[in-house]
Design an enzyme around this catalytic site. Sequence first.
Site, PDB file in Angstrom:
ATOM      1  N   LYS A 204       0.998  -1.224   0.023  1.00 27.39           N
ATOM      2  CA  LYS A 204       0.018   0.023  -0.072  1.00 27.39           C
ATOM      3  C   LYS A 204       0.735   1.306  -0.183  1.00 27.39           C
ATOM      4  O   LYS A 204       1.517   1.625   0.886  1.00 27.39           O
ATOM      5  CB  LYS A 204      -0.861  -0.127   1.248  1.00 27.39           C
ATOM      6  N   HIS A 331     -10.379  -7.426  -4.319  1.00 26.84           N
ATOM      7  CA  HIS A 331      -9.902  -6.298  -3.332  1.00 26.84           C
ATOM      8  C   HIS A 331     -10.267  -6.563  -1.880  1.00 26.84           C
ATOM      9  O   HIS A 331     -11.106  -7.646  -1.538  1.00 26.84           O
ATOM     10  CB  HIS A 331     -10.768  -4.966  -3.682  1.00 26.84           C
TER      11      HIS A 331
END
Length: 435
Positions: A204, A331
């Site tokens: 991330k 996701h």
Amino acid sequence: MNHAPAAQLQAHLNQARITGVTITPVAFKDPPLLNTVGVHEPFALRAIVEVHTDAGVSGFGETYGDAGHIARLKLAADSLPGTDIFNINSMRVAIIHALHQDTIEGGHGMSGMVTGSSTGDRVLSAFDVAALDIQGKLLGRPVSDLLGGAVREAIQFSGYLFYKWAAHPGQAGDAWGEALDPTGIVRQARTMVDRYGFGALKLKAGVFPPEEEIAAIQALRGEFPDLPLRIDPNAAWTVETSIRVGKELDGVLEYLEDPTPGIDGMAAVRREVGMPLATNMCVVSFADVAPAVAAGAVDVILSDHHFWGGLRRSQFLAGITETFGLGLSMHSNSHLGISLAAMVHLAAATPTLDYACDTHWPWKDPAEDVIKHGALKFRDGAVEVPTGPGLGIEVDRDALERLHRQYLDCGIRSRDDTGYMQRINSSYQLQSPRW
């Protein structure tokens, strides 16, 4: 011939109508994970939806726990009594009708990063999962069978890496420790791989200048020369920055996820970089698919049954990606065991799943969940598909009550990564794109 068993089963199924719904908001501890819009608060919110039937069988779904979303869930729940549990189409129609007068603000559960997906599908999702859970229990079959049958016995997941602080301000440090540079990210990744056996890693990003995040990916490549790597800055980069990063990491990344905002921006990047582009931000509803395909904006869609309308509508999406030759994966948002079970059943029954799925599971305290331990275990980076009826899990009523009490006590009612960061650092500003 004795037809009694079949007649008894039919009579049982004829009674399978919804009598009511229980919605229980819960909170579980969340580490200080950084992203481009701020930092995770000390608790993550979820809502557990239990659908009751006159057959005496209940089913469970899990969804976002933001106040606005819970208010919509309650509107939907009030519309469902009397609905045949096998008629999810009727459930969807009732829910959409119930939401026609919706004036509720917020409640998307994604801290502003994904807000454009269909509200009706977001609300439907938990009821869809609960209905399939009930159907499986009535029929004595796992949910994957109801979705067409499992084509794989275990589902591969990727290790989800985050820049993070050592602890929330004022709290003791956690076992993961700090990760604010390439060394910290590699250390975190090594723990992930050693503990769970992940065969792919995703960082991330969008937290630090791109050069620092490129260095983190290069460090991961040095430590894990054979693992597929991904990076997701949550659209924090301009088109120009995205192209530069994409070219620098060409041959290193499995795919580049949402480097820049919007379909047009993604298409501009796609024309200039060599690796596939993935998204869960610019294609988040069925209305987004056609313009994204027309623009050539993405190569991989990261589905999420929580905002694509549940398991069956996610299979509909899988058919679309197969038709247009797009890749497909999943996701993840912060979640508990009901969501993980639903993801696993969906992935098992989706032949065209092309990449290891995302999951936040390692970031959750193992002692905090609403399901009883044992049904879902990571082994070699994968979770075996439950074979018991329905979702194949059992809800722990005592644990559900504890996490509900934690929700009541924590005081958080909507996810706000940006607001939390600004309370810690008053000079922090939300920017999109950031670099």
